[in-house]
Write a protein that holds these residues in place. Structure first.
Motif, PDB file in Angstrom:
ATOM      1  N   GLU A 148       0.835  -1.204   0.000  1.00 13.47           N
ATOM      2  CA  GLU A 148       0.000   0.000   0.000  1.00 13.47           C
ATOM      3  C   GLU A 148       0.869   1.253   0.000  1.00 13.47           C
ATOM      4  N   TYR A 183      -7.210   1.278 -12.029  1.00  9.95           N
ATOM      5  CA  TYR A 183      -7.621   2.362 -11.130  1.00  9.95           C
ATOM      6  C   TYR A 183      -6.423   3.278 -10.901  1.00  9.95           C
ATOM      7  N   HIS A 201      -5.711   4.731  -7.894  1.00 11.63           N
ATOM      8  CA  HIS A 201      -5.121   4.153  -6.676  1.00 11.63           C
ATOM      9  C   HIS A 201      -6.203   3.420  -5.897  1.00 11.63           C
ATOM     10  N   VAL A 202      -5.726   2.537  -5.012  1.00 14.69           N
ATOM     11  CA  VAL A 202      -6.650   1.689  -4.263  1.00 14.69           C
ATOM     12  C   VAL A 202      -6.065   1.422  -2.881  1.00 14.69           C
ATOM     13  N   GLY A 243     -10.848   3.766  -3.277  1.00 13.66           N
ATOM     14  CA  GLY A 243      -9.801   4.365  -4.092  1.00 13.66           C
ATOM     15  C   GLY A 243     -10.406   5.270  -5.156  1.00 13.66           C
ATOM     16  N   GLU A 244      -9.743   5.352  -6.284  1.00 13.16           N
ATOM     17  CA  GLU A 244     -10.153   6.276  -7.335  1.00 13.16           C
ATOM     18  C   GLU A 244      -9.995   5.584  -8.678  1.00 13.16           C
TER      19      GLU A 244
END
Lengths: 192, 192, 192, 192, 192, 192
Positions: free
Chosen positions: D79, D118, D120-121, D147-148
């Motif tokens: 992460e 994605y 980020h996650v 996330g996004e």
């Protein structure tokens, strides 16, 4: 397969515990054909205040001197003719029998008797065996003798075996067998 | 003082358990000078489904034939000249050494060699000792020989000692020492 | 190296004891890097009159149904559409979540929901894992789905994983993840 | 009801012993429906000289790194995009499978693949489960992703589950399932 | 908290084992303030061939007759004036002391002495206590006396306590205290 | 014959362990007629991290104050008229009954009542007995009273017995029987 657990009062030296664990392992192997790797010995150590027998706290028994070590020390003292040291290792009821001798009680008797047999002799050891018994430990050692006859000729490779009884760290009994007689006989016959 | 607990898979005969408990007791006594009455042995027996090593159920190891009994049987078969029975008790790598002999592998060699020594011979046993070891059990027995020389004269009281190595119920090794040579030598000298 | 001893009241079936011994072995291995062959488990069984806790005799706890077996039975009943049997295996607080669904409490909801997903489906299992926990046992299984879409095309090799919570032999919780959405998405994109 | 006793060579840290005792307790509970308060675990610790297996002293096995902690560390490193740290936690035979991917062996492959999925996650964990097994420990964790997307929209609450195999403190295997495909599919359909 | 394990040779009746487990529990509670539910007693039973002390198999000690039961039987026999039965329960060195008496050795002495005290008397027991000791077990019982004075008036509620020493199932000693004197004195004063 | 093993969390003082071992020995002897020398008690001590019950580490229970010592202290405080000390040793539900009294709850009541009985009194103890029970420990002591009557005459040799209930180190109950009434009655009769 078997797991042996023994409980001792704390305080024995590592080598006492190791010797004990080896002997317990051997005792199992002499009884059950378990794979060696399956025999586990565990020594639980309890505090002196954690042991009571007969409603009475007990003192741990003294380590038994290693019987084979006692015999090795005695044999070394004899070979070095350190008779004082050797005598101190004998119990009061000590007796010894050598090939063709009556039972002797004193090392001096032995020395005197040997004077007529060879100029000097020493032992090469092949193996020591220890047989625990109800009334003490029997220690066996065998190998070959080498030395010099009275006439100055060298000898070697003459088989011997000694059996000692050790109890309480003292030697009570020595019995000796060897092929010296056989050798002499063979020489006598050969020289005929 | 010590308490020895051993866990076995159920199913050993009483005499196996008794022999094991005696050997464990002797192992303790050879290590620690505990009063005999203070040495307790307990044998816990678990069901086969109650034992697992290495995440695998195990079969109990077979009882080891009593090494001294194996040796006694062999000596009796030899004395009775039941060579077939005696041969069946020998391991493939069996060797034996008698006073003055090279290592022999066959009982017939021994019989042939002995023919030149005496007409017949038998043993009186004073004691058997058993020394467990990492590579098998050494059994010692000693006592005296009696029998008849080739010239018909009887003999008796000649000291002997035998050492056997027993593993997996078979005899791998026999070594013999005795005072026959010494006796003959002494007679030879006496008769001079 | 470690020896695990557990004392039970007599009477458990062999497979219960075997399962217990395996779980104890695994518990040790998850804690200590001991060689597998050095981990011994012994199950001592005492008579009901030989166990007391809190000054009260105790009844042995019932064997816990094997959680993985419970889950296998449930999955087989579901695959065979034996809904009565499957429902009997559910705890009162049972809930299940499938990809894209809200929590469901009734198997009928699931059946209804699935009707819009595929004509039929079956699971090929790669592995079951069992994770003991303080509040029940989590059983995981994963592998691949095969079956037929609503339009009659066959599918296979779609990854899935199920997680069940089992306590007292009942299933409390089922959670399902799989790649059906991913597969459909991929097909949708591919067909664009 | 059951009492579990385990004998270890002295020297393990308290947390190792606590973890072991918890695992042993769980192993019992997965086998027998005993009341929790009736399950006792006792850890006997013997001196190194108080343990022998196969007539040989043994070194205590190293504590096994807590498998769940290994996985948590790995997930945190990933992460934080600390790829060096993460790579050091992988066994040589490491493989990973994500939804819709072939097995990957390198973290860089994963990073590359994810770039198209994605921006980020991150993971919110609901629970970690640990399943000891004969060939390592399976660690499961599940929860939700947030996330996004690549187009800048935020997402959250997407279910995921990871399965890791941990042995000797290294991660050998990671398998991931999640509802991202399902979510995208649903959006795709919704946007139609 | 403590777990007590005791090893017995197989064959004791359930009630002997239960009594033993209760006494061991009480012994722990008299020593350590452990929660009752945390005290576990386990009785391992080994085969007679699985126990050896001092290199000798042992016979299990006979169950000790419950000392309180012995005393109850004696008191019932006395109350029923079954003097033969009561005498058989006494050890050769039996003595008894009642309020105001010298030590008596014979039940007949007691009967004779009591004749001048009351027409008849019986005991209601509130409680029996058992105090194990190094030289036997002390059994106490107390409660109230009821009966009839020599003048025919009834009495009741007079406190008494008896102490017995029991060893090997026989009663060696009885000591009695009660409030009869106090009661008479009080009546004498009241009647003044 | 029996071997008792108890596992405690480390840290108890030697005298606590000794007392426990004595009580366990007595518990065995009250159950089985084993030779005293054949009863062995072993106290295994585990680290606090080596004990878990109900998946929870436990604190060792506090040593129970020796009940007989508590009673001796109380009796000494009363004889020295150190009422503050004596009161501190009483549980909230304390009651006492003396010959001819109703139950009293306060030591002051006792003092007041005694004022009409004798000028002063002291006890010579023959023996203390301790009877463990499910709801506390009963302590008995008996012997003789000596002192001075209200009229100045000395007395001695008057038998008494006290029974105390001790739990958690506090005295909950005292019951007293003695021959004072008997003695007075006898004097009254003698003086008639």
């Amino acid at each position: 397969m078997p797991v042996v657990t023994i409980t001792l009062i704390k305080g024995y030296a590592d080598e006492v515990k190791t010797g004990l664990a080896e002997r317990l392992t051997d005792a199992v192997r002499a009884s059950i054909a378990a794979p060696l790797d399956g025999i586990t010995v565990q020594i639980n150590e309890v505090a002196p205040s954690g042991y009571m027998r007969g409603r009475t706290a007990r003192k741990p028994g003294a380590p038994v001197p290693d019987a084979a070590a006692v015999v090795r020390d005695f044999l070394a003292a004899m070979e070095a003719r350190d008779l004082n040291k050797a005598k101190n290792m004998l119990a009061d009821d000590f007796t010894m029998i050598f090939p063709g001798t009556a039972p002797m009680r004193e090392l001096d008797e032995l020395i005197a008797w040997a004077k007529d047999r060879y100029a000097h002799v020493a032992k090469s050891y092949e193996r020591f065996d220890v047989a625990p018994g109800a009334d003490g430990v029997a220690v066996y050692c065998f190998g070959t003798l080498h030395g010099e006859w009275l006439d100055g000729r060298a000898f070697e490779g003459i088989r011997f075996i000694d059996r000692f009884t050790v109890a309480d760290g003292k030697i009570h009994d020595q019995r000796v067998w060897n092929d010296i007689g056989e050798t002499m006989l063979s020489e006598a016959r050969g020289s005929t």
